[in-house]
Design an enzyme around this catalytic site. Structure first.
Site, PDB file in Angstrom:
ATOM      1  N   TYR A   1       1.448   5.373  15.676  1.00 55.09           N
ATOM      2  CA  TYR A   1       0.226   4.608  15.439  1.00 55.09           C
ATOM      3  C   TYR A   1      -1.008   5.442  15.778  1.00 55.09           C
ATOM      4  O   TYR A   1      -1.997   5.461  15.025  1.00 55.09           O
ATOM      5  CB  TYR A   1       0.261   3.336  16.289  1.00 55.09           C
ATOM      6  CG  TYR A   1      -0.797   2.326  15.957  1.00 55.09           C
ATOM      7  CD1 TYR A   1      -0.689   1.511  14.827  1.00 55.09           C
ATOM      8  CD2 TYR A   1      -1.895   2.139  16.791  1.00 55.09           C
ATOM      9  CE1 TYR A   1      -1.646   0.560  14.531  1.00 55.09           C
ATOM     10  CE2 TYR A   1      -2.860   1.191  16.508  1.00 55.09           C
ATOM     11  CZ  TYR A   1      -2.732   0.405  15.374  1.00 55.09           C
ATOM     12  OH  TYR A   1      -3.690  -0.540  15.090  1.00 55.09           O
ATOM     13  N   ALA A   2      -0.965   6.156  16.894  1.00 57.89           N
ATOM     14  CA  ALA A   2      -2.101   6.997  17.292  1.00 57.89           C
ATOM     15  C   ALA A   2      -2.336   8.105  16.275  1.00 57.89           C
ATOM     16  O   ALA A   2      -3.480   8.387  15.903  1.00 57.89           O
ATOM     17  CB  ALA A   2      -1.856   7.590  18.682  1.00 57.89           C
ATOM     18  N   ALA A   3      -1.256   8.714  15.807  1.00 60.68           N
ATOM     19  CA  ALA A   3      -1.395   9.785  14.807  1.00 60.68           C
ATOM     20  C   ALA A   3      -2.070   9.252  13.553  1.00 60.68           C
ATOM     21  O   ALA A   3      -2.966   9.902  12.982  1.00 60.68           O
ATOM     22  CB  ALA A   3      -0.025  10.362  14.471  1.00 60.68           C
TER      23      ALA A   3
ATOM     24  N   ASN B   1      -7.524  -2.258   5.471  1.00 59.72           N
ATOM     25  CA  ASN B   1      -7.136  -2.953   6.693  1.00 59.72           C
ATOM     26  C   ASN B   1      -5.627  -2.996   6.930  1.00 59.72           C
ATOM     27  O   ASN B   1      -5.190  -3.173   8.059  1.00 59.72           O
ATOM     28  CB  ASN B   1      -7.686  -4.389   6.646  1.00 59.72           C
ATOM     29  CG  ASN B   1      -7.180  -5.240   7.780  1.00 59.72           C
ATOM     30  OD1 ASN B   1      -7.589  -5.086   8.925  1.00 59.72           O
ATOM     31  ND2 ASN B   1      -6.257  -6.146   7.471  1.00 59.72           N
TER      32      ASN B   1
ATOM     33  N   VAL C   1       0.815  -1.217   0.000  1.00 58.67           N
ATOM     34  CA  VAL C   1       0.000   0.000   0.000  1.00 58.67           C
ATOM     35  C   VAL C   1       0.849   1.267   0.000  1.00 58.67           C
ATOM     36  O   VAL C   1       0.299   2.372  -0.105  1.00 58.67           O
ATOM     37  CB  VAL C   1      -0.996   0.024   1.180  1.00 58.67           C
ATOM     38  CG1 VAL C   1      -1.980  -1.128   1.071  1.00 58.67           C
ATOM     39  CG2 VAL C   1      -0.289   0.033   2.530  1.00 58.67           C
TER      40      VAL C   1
ATOM     41  N   LYS D   1      -4.026   6.549  13.260  1.00 50.66           N
ATOM     42  CA  LYS D   1      -5.402   6.101  13.486  1.00 50.66           C
ATOM     43  C   LYS D   1      -6.351   7.266  13.774  1.00 50.66           C
ATOM     44  O   LYS D   1      -7.535   7.209  13.422  1.00 50.66           O
ATOM     45  CB  LYS D   1      -5.443   5.068  14.619  1.00 50.66           C
ATOM     46  CG  LYS D   1      -4.693   3.773  14.284  1.00 50.66           C
ATOM     47  CD  LYS D   1      -5.177   3.138  12.974  1.00 50.66           C
ATOM     48  CE  LYS D   1      -4.530   1.809  12.702  1.00 50.66           C
ATOM     49  NZ  LYS D   1      -4.990   1.187  11.440  1.00 50.66           N
TER      50      LYS D   1
ATOM     51  N   SER E   1      -8.699   2.430  15.302  1.00 49.26           N
ATOM     52  CA  SER E   1      -8.371   1.706  16.532  1.00 49.26           C
ATOM     53  C   SER E   1      -8.874   2.535  17.709  1.00 49.26           C
ATOM     54  O   SER E   1      -9.084   3.751  17.581  1.00 49.26           O
ATOM     55  CB  SER E   1      -6.854   1.531  16.635  1.00 49.26           C
ATOM     56  OG  SER E   1      -6.463   1.125  17.930  1.00 49.26           O
TER      57      SER E   1
END
Length: 267
Positions: free
Chosen positions: A175-177, A110, A84, A179, A162
């Site tokens: 990861y937080a940024a 996903n 991707v 999501k 998430s």
């Protein structure tokens, strides 16, 4: 209860199950990160519900095995090697799907990775890799299929966020940024594409029993489970069922939502 009544109830249940089985009949669905975990469970669920599944992943062997399993079970599926972060990969896959099927009904964004570290220890390379896959990959894949959905006048885009994208999490700046950003995509695209008959939603899982948890010590897993009101970690199939519902006409008036599927970890 008479035998006749029991027979009628049994027939009604059988008819209802048959209808449920085909809720995605004829639906052409692209799923990224389909070889393992939630992606694999989603591919199997969509195929069981009647969809033609286009399984995209970097792992050629795993995606081909998945497609073969779906076909053995009477479903329709094809595997494509797709990175991707590679625009050419994505565009070639989409062109093949359009040539073979003439339509794209659902995209499940996903694919994702994690490279966790506290802020002071996180490198720019680690930050960039997660953003490039988990956020920009969603943009690339959606950009590649949106004209097809606009031409059709309908479609469903489902984005993997998430609970970390709702509440943040220690050691997951990148990861937080990503999501949080996926939720922003979802709400923006729902506004932009809704008038053209395209629904866009995000799913926000909590702890899920996938290979990502394999390296976590048992004590840490027990502590994670204790934070969940249901006192257990989700199965990938439980997340897949939410995607299947959102792709179906049963969810025809749901768009722009970020649906938490976490066993009430946030309460």
């Amino acid at each position: 209860m008479s035998a006749a009544v029991r027979f009628c109830l049994a027939m009604d249940n059988a008819v209802a199950l048959a209808k449920d089985k085909g809720k995605l009949q004829g639906n052409v669905t692209i799923i990224t990160g389909a070889a393992n975990g939630i992606g694999r469970a989603t591919a199997l669920r969509f195929a069981a519900d009647g969809a033609t599944v286009i399984a995209c992943d970097l792992n050629r062997e795993a995606e081909n095995e998945l497609a073969a399993q779906i076909q053995r079970q009477g479903g329709q599926a094809a595997g494509h090697v797709v990175d991707v972060t590679n625009k050419e990969h994505i565009e070639n896959m989409v062109a093949t799907v359009k040539r073979n099927h003439r339509r794209i009904d659902t995209l499940v964004n996903n694919a994702g990775i994690v490279t966790d570290a506290c802020l002071q220890n996180m490198t720019e390379d680690s930050f960039d890799r997660v953003i490039n896959v988990n956020l920009k990959g969603v943009f690339r894949c959606t950009k590649a299929i949106v004209d097809t959905m606009l031409e059709q006048g309908r479609g469903v885009i489902l984005n993997a966020s998430s609970v970390v994208g709702l509440y943040g999490n220690f050691g997951q700046t990148n990861y937080a940024a990503a999501k949080f950003g996926v939720i922003g995509f979802t709400k923006t695209w729902a506004k932009e594409l809704g008038p053209s008959g395209i629904r866009v939603n995000a799913v926000c899982p909590g702890f899920v029993a996938t290979s990502i948890l394999d390296s976590i010590p048992e004590k840490a897993k027990n502590e994670m489970t204790a934070r969940v009101a249901l006192r257990r970690i989700a199965r990938p199939e439980e997340i897949a069922s939410v995607y299947a519902f959102l792709a179906s006409d049963d969810a025809s008036y749901i768009s722009g939502a970020a649906i938490e599927v976490s066993g009430s970890i946030s309460i």
